[in-house]
Write a protein that holds these residues in place. Sequence first.
Motif, PDB file in Angstrom:
ATOM      1  N   ARG A  94       9.613   6.388  -0.495  1.00  0.00           N
ATOM      2  CA  ARG A  94       9.137   4.897  -0.140  1.00  0.00           C
ATOM      3  C   ARG A  94       7.991   4.767  -1.396  1.00  0.00           C
ATOM      4  O   ARG A  94       7.956   3.799  -1.812  1.00  0.00           O
ATOM      5  N   LEU A  95       7.215   5.945  -1.750  1.00  0.00           N
ATOM      6  CA  LEU A  95       6.087   5.398  -2.519  1.00  0.00           C
ATOM      7  C   LEU A  95       6.129   6.216  -3.733  1.00  0.00           C
ATOM      8  O   LEU A  95       5.128   5.971  -4.804  1.00  0.00           O
ATOM      9  N   GLY A  96       6.944   7.070  -4.043  1.00  0.00           N
ATOM     10  CA  GLY A  96       6.971   7.672  -5.306  1.00  0.00           C
ATOM     11  C   GLY A  96       6.493   9.139  -5.298  1.00  0.00           C
ATOM     12  O   GLY A  96       5.812   9.415  -4.295  1.00  0.00           O
ATOM     13  N   PRO A  97       6.698   9.951  -6.405  1.00  0.00           N
ATOM     14  CA  PRO A  97       6.454  11.263  -6.489  1.00  0.00           C
ATOM     15  C   PRO A  97       4.990  11.547  -6.456  1.00  0.00           C
ATOM     16  O   PRO A  97       4.309  12.590  -6.162  1.00  0.00           O
ATOM     17  N   GLY A  98       4.132  10.488  -6.845  1.00  0.00           N
ATOM     18  CA  GLY A  98       2.683  10.574  -7.036  1.00  0.00           C
ATOM     19  C   GLY A  98       1.955  10.685  -5.451  1.00  0.00           C
ATOM     20  O   GLY A  98       0.856  11.009  -5.366  1.00  0.00           O
ATOM     21  N   SER A  99       2.775  10.407  -4.511  1.00  0.00           N
ATOM     22  CA  SER A  99       2.079  10.199  -3.183  1.00  0.00           C
ATOM     23  C   SER A  99       2.411  11.788  -2.685  1.00  0.00           C
ATOM     24  O   SER A  99       2.042  12.165  -1.424  1.00  0.00           O
ATOM     25  N   THR A 143       0.763   8.832  10.396  1.00  0.00           N
ATOM     26  CA  THR A 143       0.212   9.433   8.912  1.00  0.00           C
ATOM     27  C   THR A 143       0.994   8.944   7.801  1.00  0.00           C
ATOM     28  O   THR A 143       0.490   8.410   6.749  1.00  0.00           O
ATOM     29  N   TYR A 144       2.542   9.308   8.050  1.00  0.00           N
ATOM     30  CA  TYR A 144       3.097   8.904   6.700  1.00  0.00           C
ATOM     31  C   TYR A 144       4.172   7.548   6.777  1.00  0.00           C
ATOM     32  O   TYR A 144       4.938   7.475   5.736  1.00  0.00           O
ATOM     33  N   GLY A 193       9.887  -1.659   3.484  1.00  0.00           N
ATOM     34  CA  GLY A 193       8.652  -0.917   3.471  1.00  0.00           C
ATOM     35  C   GLY A 193       8.155  -0.004   2.278  1.00  0.00           C
ATOM     36  O   GLY A 193       7.200   0.500   2.157  1.00  0.00           O
ATOM     37  N   ARG A 194       9.180  -0.479   1.325  1.00  0.00           N
ATOM     38  CA  ARG A 194       8.959   0.248   0.047  1.00  0.00           C
ATOM     39  C   ARG A 194       7.397  -0.067  -0.495  1.00  0.00           C
ATOM     40  O   ARG A 194       7.222  -1.386  -0.664  1.00  0.00           O
ATOM     41  N   GLY A 195       6.586   0.749  -1.092  1.00  0.00           N
ATOM     42  CA  GLY A 195       5.422   0.463  -1.665  1.00  0.00           C
ATOM     43  C   GLY A 195       4.334   0.394  -0.562  1.00  0.00           C
ATOM     44  O   GLY A 195       3.038   0.344  -1.112  1.00  0.00           O
ATOM     45  N   ASP A 196       4.528   0.474   0.818  1.00  0.00           N
ATOM     46  CA  ASP A 196       3.483   0.458   1.685  1.00  0.00           C
ATOM     47  C   ASP A 196       3.007   1.675   2.163  1.00  0.00           C
ATOM     48  O   ASP A 196       3.822   2.532   2.401  1.00  0.00           O
ATOM     49  N   PRO A 197       1.740   1.833   1.680  1.00  0.00           N
ATOM     50  CA  PRO A 197       1.149   3.267   1.993  1.00  0.00           C
ATOM     51  C   PRO A 197       0.811   3.624   3.229  1.00  0.00           C
ATOM     52  O   PRO A 197       0.415   4.751   3.830  1.00  0.00           O
ATOM     53  N   GLY A 198       0.976   2.498   4.404  1.00  0.00           N
ATOM     54  CA  GLY A 198       0.689   3.044   5.810  1.00  0.00           C
ATOM     55  C   GLY A 198      -0.833   2.835   6.180  1.00  0.00           C
ATOM     56  O   GLY A 198      -1.607   2.215   5.241  1.00  0.00           O
ATOM     57  N   LEU A 199      -1.176   3.524   7.159  1.00  0.00           N
ATOM     58  CA  LEU A 199      -2.545   3.026   7.577  1.00  0.00           C
ATOM     59  C   LEU A 199      -3.560   4.001   6.946  1.00  0.00           C
ATOM     60  O   LEU A 199      -4.748   3.761   6.913  1.00  0.00           O
ATOM     61  N   PHE A 200      -3.045   5.205   6.315  1.00  0.00           N
ATOM     62  CA  PHE A 200      -3.992   6.146   5.623  1.00  0.00           C
ATOM     63  C   PHE A 200      -3.787   6.108   4.239  1.00  0.00           C
ATOM     64  O   PHE A 200      -4.708   5.950   3.438  1.00  0.00           O
ATOM     65  N   GLY A 201      -2.503   6.568   3.732  1.00  0.00           N
ATOM     66  CA  GLY A 201      -2.071   6.321   2.271  1.00  0.00           C
ATOM     67  C   GLY A 201      -2.478   7.633   1.646  1.00  0.00           C
ATOM     68  O   GLY A 201      -3.485   8.508   2.131  1.00  0.00           O
TER      69      GLY A 201
END
Length: 325
Positions: free
Chosen positions: A282-287, A84-85, A16-24
Motif C-alpha cells: 500500500r505504501l511502497g518499499p520505503g515503509s 498497527t499496519y 487505502g493506498r497511501g494511507d499510513p494508518g494510525l501509527f505509520g
Amino acid sequence: MRGRGGDVVGTGTEEGRGDPGLFGPGSVTWQVHADPMMWVAGVRALYFQALLPRAVRGVMQNSDFRKDAWGRLMRTAGFVGTTTYGTAEDAERAGARVRKIHRHLQVTDPDTGERYGVDEPELLLWVHCAEIDSYLHVARRSGFRLTDAQADQYIAEHRTSARLVGLDPADVPGDRARLAAYFEKMRPLLAAGPEARDVDDFLRRPPVHPLLIPARATLWRRVSHLAYASLPPYAHELYGRPAPTPAAVTRGLRFTGTVLRCVPARVRWQLPPKHILRAMSRLGPGSRPAPYRIGSRTAILDRPGRAQRGDGGDSARCRSRGRPG
C-alpha cells in the motif's frame, strides 16, 4: 485478552493506498511490532492480564477460551496487526467491532453475585497496560535497541490503541514512569485465582494433535517458559511457580531473539494474514519495518532508498555487528 474483533484484516486496496494508518512507518510501534519476539511478548501479556480476577473472569465467562484458546490468540494478533499496519479505516473498524462486542458482555462475580460489564474502563485499562508493557519489556530485554525516550514514545503512541477499545487516552499512562506507577497501584488487586490457573495450565500444556506433542515439548515449552519467566517477580509469587534468575532470563530472551531475527523477515512476513506485506504494498518499499530506522530524523517514507538494504534489518544482524538492532 482482546475481544473477538481481532480478525479484521487490512485489504491494501486502491482506496487505502497511501494511507499510513494510525501509527505509520515513522512510529516506534511500526518497527517494534514487526519483531518476531512479539509472539513471546503476547504470551507474557496473557499471563500478566490473567492476574486481575475481574478482568480474566470476563474472558472465561464470555468465551470458549478452554476450547478455542488458539483462535483467541490469533484474533488478538490479528487485531494488533490490523491496528498497527492497516489503514486508518481498517483500524477504526476493528476497534468499533471490539467495542460493540464488549458492550453486550456481562460478568458475574461468583463470590458476591455482582454483575458488571467487561467494558469497564478499569478492566480495559489493565488489559491495555499489561499488553503494552509486555511488548515493550520483551522487545528491549531480548535485544531490540530502544532508548528510554523511544520506549516512552512507544507507550505514548499506544494511547491511540487504547482509544480504539474504548478508553479515554487522557486516562492512559503515556510513559514508563506513569506505567510503573499504575502497576504499583494495581498490585493489591492482583491474584492468581481459578481463572488465572486455567490460563496458566493452557499456556504450559496447550492441547494439540498427538502428532504435534513433540513440537509442543521442544518449541512451545520454550516460548511459554520465557514468557512466564519475564514477568515481574511479584507475578511469579502470585502464580506460585519459581523462575530462573533475572540474568538467566535475559540470556534466554536474547538468545531466542537473536535466533528468530536471523530468519529473513520476508519469510516470517509470509505467514497469514500478511499485515506487513499488505502495508508495504500500500505504501511502497520505503515503509518496510526495520529496527535501525527508529530515531531517524527524516520521515521513513521520504527515504525509500533505505528499504533496499538487507531484508529489513533482522537477518542483517547475523551478518554484521555494526548495524543497530
